[in-house]
Structures are given as C-alpha cells and as structure tokens.
Design a protein around this motif. Structure first.
Motif, PDB file in Angstrom:
ATOM      1  N   PHE A 273       0.614   3.604   8.552  1.00 37.41           N
ATOM      2  CA  PHE A 273      -0.437   3.420   7.532  1.00 37.41           C
ATOM      3  C   PHE A 273       0.079   2.528   6.394  1.00 37.41           C
ATOM      4  CE2 PHE A 273      -2.541   7.313   9.274  1.00 37.41           C
ATOM      5  CZ  PHE A 273      -3.838   6.815   9.365  1.00 37.41           C
ATOM      6  N   HIS A 274       1.334   2.742   6.017  1.00 42.05           N
ATOM      7  CA  HIS A 274       1.920   1.959   4.926  1.00 42.05           C
ATOM      8  C   HIS A 274       1.977   0.477   5.297  1.00 42.05           C
ATOM      9  CE1 HIS A 274       5.663   1.040   2.258  1.00 42.05           C
ATOM     10  NE2 HIS A 274       4.571   0.910   1.540  1.00 42.05           N
ATOM     11  N   GLY A 275       2.463   0.191   6.507  1.00 37.78           N
ATOM     12  CA  GLY A 275       2.538  -1.205   6.961  1.00 37.78           C
ATOM     13  C   GLY A 275       1.152  -1.845   6.981  1.00 37.78           C
ATOM     14  N   LEU A 276       0.190  -1.064   7.445  1.00 41.09           N
ATOM     15  CA  LEU A 276      -1.185  -1.550   7.544  1.00 41.09           C
ATOM     16  C   LEU A 276      -1.763  -1.855   6.156  1.00 41.09           C
ATOM     17  CD1 LEU A 276      -2.958  -1.778  10.088  1.00 41.09           C
ATOM     18  CD2 LEU A 276      -3.878   0.488   9.557  1.00 41.09           C
ATOM     19  N   ALA A 277      -1.357  -1.030   5.180  1.00 39.23           N
ATOM     20  CA  ALA A 277      -1.892  -1.196   3.819  1.00 39.23           C
ATOM     21  C   ALA A 277      -1.222  -2.353   3.075  1.00 39.23           C
ATOM     22  CB  ALA A 277      -1.694   0.094   3.037  1.00 39.23           C
ATOM     23  N   GLY A 278      -0.220  -2.955   3.677  1.00 38.98           N
ATOM     24  CA  GLY A 278       0.420  -4.097   3.006  1.00 38.98           C
ATOM     25  C   GLY A 278       1.916  -3.959   2.866  1.00 38.98           C
ATOM     26  N   GLY A 279       2.475  -2.831   3.252  1.00 35.09           N
ATOM     27  CA  GLY A 279       3.932  -2.671   3.269  1.00 35.09           C
ATOM     28  C   GLY A 279       4.556  -2.782   1.896  1.00 35.09           C
ATOM     29  N   ALA A 280       5.510  -3.712   1.749  1.00 37.42           N
ATOM     30  CA  ALA A 280       6.340  -3.773   0.542  1.00 37.42           C
ATOM     31  C   ALA A 280       5.528  -3.885  -0.748  1.00 37.42           C
ATOM     32  CB  ALA A 280       7.313  -4.935   0.661  1.00 37.42           C
ATOM     33  N   GLY A 281       4.337  -4.468  -0.689  1.00 37.79           N
ATOM     34  CA  GLY A 281       3.536  -4.644  -1.911  1.00 37.79           C
ATOM     35  C   GLY A 281       2.850  -3.354  -2.366  1.00 37.79           C
ATOM     36  N   VAL A 282       2.924  -2.300  -1.589  1.00 38.11           N
ATOM     37  CA  VAL A 282       2.200  -1.057  -1.894  1.00 38.11           C
ATOM     38  C   VAL A 282       3.201   0.088  -1.882  1.00 38.11           C
ATOM     39  CG1 VAL A 282       0.336   0.456  -1.053  1.00 38.11           C
ATOM     40  CG2 VAL A 282       0.264  -1.989  -0.544  1.00 38.11           C
ATOM     41  N   ALA A 283       3.079   1.009  -2.864  1.00 38.68           N
ATOM     42  CA  ALA A 283       4.038   2.134  -2.890  1.00 38.68           C
ATOM     43  C   ALA A 283       3.742   3.073  -1.717  1.00 38.68           C
ATOM     44  CB  ALA A 283       3.927   2.891  -4.206  1.00 38.68           C
ATOM     45  N   PHE A 284       4.789   3.424  -0.990  1.00 38.71           N
ATOM     46  CA  PHE A 284       4.641   4.365   0.130  1.00 38.71           C
ATOM     47  C   PHE A 284       4.076   5.688  -0.389  1.00 38.71           C
ATOM     48  CE2 PHE A 284       6.411   7.865   2.673  1.00 38.71           C
ATOM     49  CZ  PHE A 284       5.917   7.535   3.927  1.00 38.71           C
ATOM     50  N   SER A 285       4.535   6.103  -1.586  1.00 40.50           N
ATOM     51  CA  SER A 285       4.093   7.395  -2.130  1.00 40.50           C
ATOM     52  C   SER A 285       2.576   7.402  -2.341  1.00 40.50           C
ATOM     53  CB  SER A 285       4.818   7.702  -3.432  1.00 40.50           C
ATOM     54  OG  SER A 285       4.689   6.613  -4.303  1.00 40.50           O
ATOM     55  N   GLU A 286       1.994   6.231  -2.670  1.00 38.86           N
ATOM     56  CA  GLU A 286       0.534   6.126  -2.831  1.00 38.86           C
ATOM     57  C   GLU A 286      -0.159   6.352  -1.491  1.00 38.86           C
ATOM     58  OE1 GLU A 286      -2.228   5.685  -4.947  1.00 38.86           O
ATOM     59  OE2 GLU A 286      -0.551   6.455  -6.130  1.00 38.86           O
ATOM     60  N   VAL A 287       0.376   5.678  -0.467  1.00 32.94           N
ATOM     61  CA  VAL A 287      -0.248   5.763   0.859  1.00 32.94           C
ATOM     62  C   VAL A 287      -0.165   7.196   1.393  1.00 32.94           C
ATOM     63  CG1 VAL A 287      -0.046   4.948   3.258  1.00 32.94           C
ATOM     64  CG2 VAL A 287       0.245   3.343   1.351  1.00 32.94           C
TER      65      VAL A 287
END
Ligand SMILES: Nc1ncnc2c1ncn2[C@@H]1O[C@H](COP(=O)(O)OP(=O)(O)O)[C@@H](O)[C@H]1O
Ligand SMILES: O=C(CO)[C@@H](O)[C@H](O)COP(=O)(O)O
Length: 536
Positions: free
Chosen positions: A478-492
């Motif tokens: 899900f994190h990779g799909l949401a944009g990976g490095a540009g998005v906090a994993f904790s948010e996802v």
C-alpha cells in the motif's frame, strides 16, 4: 479461508525458512485471507527438514530453489481453488528469509520474461539456476571468506562501520565468495544473483527485481549510509559482482507491474504493481509498526530481536540494516540461530512432543527456576558463538541433566536472558515505556510470552496474526502504491489494527531477573572462554 468478493486489496508474501505464507489485506487494512505451504509436509519430495538440508560437514545448510518455486505454484493454485479474486489485487510485496542467495543461469531472464500461462512455474524454470541448492541463513561454512573480507577492508570494525556488520558466515557476500572459490564455473554461469526476497519478487515481475536497501544490508556488501555497493567489498568477494547484483533500490520502490503470466493464468489485472520485496525481519518491523523505544522479538525458525534506530551504531556484534519503511533511518538486529527448532526438540524430549505440556511446565515452575540456568545450542549459535548444551545449578556447578520441567524453564528463561543481555550490551535499554512486540510461530504460546515479559520487565504485545512479515509486506505494498518515499509509512498504516496486550510482568519479576541476568552473563563468558582455550 474463504475469499470475500469485491475487496480491493494488497497481497503480502513471506518466503521464510519453513514455509511460504500469504495474506490479503483490504483497503481498511484488515487481513481477510491467509494461507501457507509448508515445505516439509506439502512438498516432501524435496526431503527437507525444517525447510533445509544440513550437509555432512554440519556447517553447510542449503534449500532447493525449485522447492520455493513449486511452493508458489501450489499456493497460487490453492488460492484459485478457493475462489480468490485476483483482479482485486492492487499491488503486492513480500519478504524472504534473509541472506539466502539464488543464482540465475545465463539465459534465465529470457525464460522468466516469456513464461507460458499454460504451465506451472516450476516446469518452466527448472533449467534456470546455476546451483540447485541455495545457501541460506543457517549456513556457517564461510569462516575463511569472512576473514578474507575483513582483512581486505581493514578489519572487522571497519567492515561493520561500512556495511553495518562485521563479517558473518551467513551474509551473502561471504557465501558468494565461497561459491566463486569452490565452483567458479557456476559463478561465471550466473547472469544474476538474487536474495531470496528479490528472487521471489522476480518471479512475480517476470524479470529481475533489484535488491532493496534493507535486505541488501545483510550481505556485507552495501554501504549502509551511502546506500551503494562497496567497491572494496565487491572486489574482495568475486569478480564482476556488481553487474550480477544490479543496483540496489529503496525498499518502498515500485519495481514494476506483474508479469502477464499471472494475468493470464490467475486473473490479476495488468496494472497490479510489485513493490520491492525485503527481508522477513525488516518486513516484520513494518507489520508491527514498530516505534522508537520498542523492542520486537520474532520467534520464528530463528529468534531475532530488532529495534528502530535513528542513527547507525555499528558494533562487533549484531547488525545495522537500512530501515525498510523510511530511507533516512536504520534498524538494529540480533539473530539467535537456536530458536524454534531447539524449543521443539526440548518439547519432544521433556514434554512428550506437546506444546500443551510444555506450557504446563512453564506454569508449574517458579520464575528464576530455583537458580538453575541453561544454554541450549544444538547448532553453532550466532549470538554468541557457542555450541552445545550447558546446564548449571544454583551454585554455578555444571550438571549433566535437569528434570523435564526445570529443563523447559531453563531453556525459555535462558533464551530471553540472552536476548536482553546482548541487546543491553549494544546499548539498548528497556525503559518504563518500552513495549515488546512479539511475532513468529512461538508467539502463539502465552506461557512463553509470560517469560518474555518477566525477563524484560516490560509488557508484551502481539498482532492478531503471528505472520507480521506478511502483514508488513501488504502494508508496504500500500505504501509503495501511495507513492513510497514521498509519503510517510505511518500515515499509510495508521488505521491498521493495534497489537493487543498478551502478557505483563509478574509481581517480583524484576528482583528475580536482576539477580539472574548477571549470573547468566558470567556463565556465558565462562563457556566462551572454555571453548576458546584449546585454540590459544
Ligand atoms: N504453540 C506453540 N508454542 C511454541 N512454538 C510454536 C507453537 N506453535 C508453533 N510454534 C513454532 O513456530 C515455528 C514456526 O514459526 P514461523 O514464524 O512460522 O517460522 P518461519 O517464518 O521461520 O518459517 C515452528 O517451528 C514451531 O516450533
Ligand atoms: O538470519 C536471519 C536474520 O539475520 C534470520 O532471521 C532469517 O531472516 C530467517 O528468518 P526466519 O525464517 O527464522 O523468520
């Protein structure tokens, strides 16, 4: 487990030592499908015990690569038979047992990219590997190569500063060096070398997947700060290694879309994304959503203890890996080779093969075991390097046996005291707010978790599923799909179910273990110095 139609989801895979496991996690981060294929029982034709072959020298340990391929065929067929709707899968990621390596024969990439959907993978990939038995994390046959690597970079400490670990026998660079020295033909016939994690990702991609930074840190080859291969380490291991490894990538990278093989054979959509696979311990860190200050304890085939680190603190014991969910950070890991398999042996010897009786023994014996302590290392331990069983009575006198119940408590208390002592030796402290997050097969056992809580003096939490590596892999997808490095994993991962409390320290536990821990540490030193003496 029955599939519920129409759930958009991500899949999380785990190619671990004893089995391949999968979970499907929906957009609300609920697990709604779990399955597994157990190597020894579901694929007996490979003749493994605990998923591995231990060779005659007792040091070399391998697993057949085609067993992993066939396990994937089997589990996908099981899912299909259960009516699993593959068209709902948005992305997938996965984990692999760490350090193991796969050697793809020249020409294999062509086969991988032109798979026929009419046939299972194992039929088509049979001739794709230059060695059929892959070295895995339990191997300890590369001491000579370890010393060579350390010498080439200026010693053990220099190697640890560069790659996060001094040379360890199971680390992939040393395994590659051994293959090159002992079987140069197989080495030169290999167009690509994968970790178990990137090998599994390659099966889904229909092409070679890069190695991710976090699992790549378990090779003694990656500069963990710069995140590039160390030329000095590559050069010390084998020629032309950089091109055989490919460039490493951030762990949250989308590495491509799923191969048309899975679209045609199983009904995945061609848009289904593959997010880089990583090591099983890094994936568990993601699955447990570890926070700074927490300790994670994985009780799988191996026992591991790991934590989130802001800054690398390389040492001569333990490992620093790149963090799998945030590229700025790191994780520390200690690995204990004598984990579930020795617990099973003692269960068989002292509790008639029953976990129930094993638990009853823990319930019926006192914390501190009346001063009886034990070390149970049937195979050469990694942390520390000791082999054999050693039992001591309350007067520190070595004894040859304990009654069954005492044996069981000595084993479990000893395993957890070792974890605490070695973690503290590296500077990691149990604080009043420390939580212990437990995962892995033995985390099903509440009585084992009670001893963990007592020895650490901290509450123990577990996830609903003991397979946090799979769940973490699905979250990472899900994190990779949401944009990976540009998005906090904790948010996802913020809506993921919270771990639940499984055990709290018993009254009086801290006094008991404050007295016992220094004794355990002293006895460990005594065994170590006795083991070293003949060499001096
Ligand atoms: N009730 C239990 N008590 C203690 N250990 C258990 C229990 N159930 C399963 N296990 C252990 O879990 C181990 C498998 O753990 P798992 O995390 O699935 O391994 P891996 O991921 O390394 O293949 C088995 O070897 C078994 O000893
Ligand atoms: O060697 C290590 C970690 O450094 C092991 O933890 C392997 O990653 C195997 O994992 P399990 O199959 O025991 O989970």
């Amino acid at each position: 487990m029955a599939e519920r139609a129409g759930r958009r989801c991500c899949l999380g895979w785990d190619f671990s030592t004893q089995q391949v496991k999968i979970v499907a996690v929906d957009a609300e981060l609920n697990v709604f499908y779990e399955d597994s294929v157990h190597f020894d029982t579901d694929l007996p034709e490979f003749g493994t015990q605990g998923g591995v072959h231990v060779h005659k020298d007792r040091l070399t340990v391998t697993s057949p690569v085609l067993m992993w391929v066939q396990a994937l065929d089997l589990i996908l067929e099981k899912m299909k038979a259960s009516g699993f709707d593959f068209s709902q899968v948005l992305a997938l990621s996965g984990a692999g047992q760490q350090h193991g390596s796969v050697y793809w024969k020249t020409g294999a990439s062509l086969v991988l990219s032109s798979l026929s959907p009419a046939l299972p993978l194992c039929q088509q990939l049979q001739a794709c590997f230059s060695i059929s038995d892959c070295p895995i994390w339990m191997d300890s046959s590369t001491t000579a190569q370890c010393r060579q690597l350390e010498a080439a970079v200026g010693g053990a400490r220099a190697l640890s500063c560069l790659t996060g670990s001094r040379a360890y026998e199971r680390f992939t660079g040393n395994q590659i060096a051994k293959l090159f020295q002992q079987n140069p033909e197989a080495y030169s016939n290999s167009e690509r070398i994968s970790l178990v994690s990137s090998f599994a990702a390659s099966l889904f991609l229909g092409g070679y997947s890069p190695i991710d930074y976090s699992d790549g840190s378990g090779m003694n080859l990656l500069q963990i700060q710069e995140k590039v291969w160390s030329q000095a380490c590559l050069g010390a291991c084998a020629p032309d290694l950089e091109e055989k490894l490919g460039s490493p990538v951030p762990s949250c990278s989308v590495v491509g879309a799923i191969s048309s093989y899975y679209v045609q054979r199983y009904g995945f959509l061609p848009t289904c994304q593959v997010v880089a696979f990583t090591g099983d311990n890094p994936a568990s860190l993601a699955g447990m959503r570890l926070e700074e200050g927490d300790f994670a304890v994985s009780l799988g085939t191996s026992d591991t203890l790991f934590l989130w680190l802001q800054e690398p603190m390389p040492a001569l014991e333990g490992h620093i890996f790149c963090n799998p969910v945030d590229v700025q950070y790191y994780m520390a890991l200690l690995c204990f080779k004598n984990g579930s398999l020795i617990r099973e042996k003692i269960r068989d010897e002292s509790a008639s093969g029953s976990w129930n009786k094993f638990s009853k023994a823990l319930q019926s014996t006192e914390m501190g075991n009346n001063g009886n302590l034990g070390f149970y290392f049937d195979v050469m331990e990694i942390t520390p390097e000791i082999i054999g069983r050693h039992r001591f009575n309350a007067e520190n006198i070595e004894v040859s046996a304990f009654p069954g119940d005492v044996e069981i408590r000595a084993l479990i208390e000893g395993q957890f005291m070792a974890k605490r002592i070695h973690a503290e030796g590296l500077g990691y402290r149990v604080m009043p707010k420390t939580k212990i997050l437990a995962t892995g097969g033995a985390s099903h056992n509440k009585d084992i978790l009670q001893v963990l809580a007592d020895v650490f003096g901290a509450p123990v939490y577990v996830m609903d599923t003991s397979s946090s590596a799979c769940v973490g892999s699905a979250y990472r997808a899900f994190h990779g799909l949401a944009g990976g490095a540009g998005v906090a994993f904790s948010e996802v991962a913020k809506s993921a179910p919270r771990p639940s409390l499984a055990a709290t320290p018993s009254p009086g536990a801290s006094q008991v273990y404050e007295a016992l821990l220094p004794r355990y540490a002293e006895l460990e030193q005594r065994i170590l110095s006795q083991a070293r003496r003949p060499l001096e």
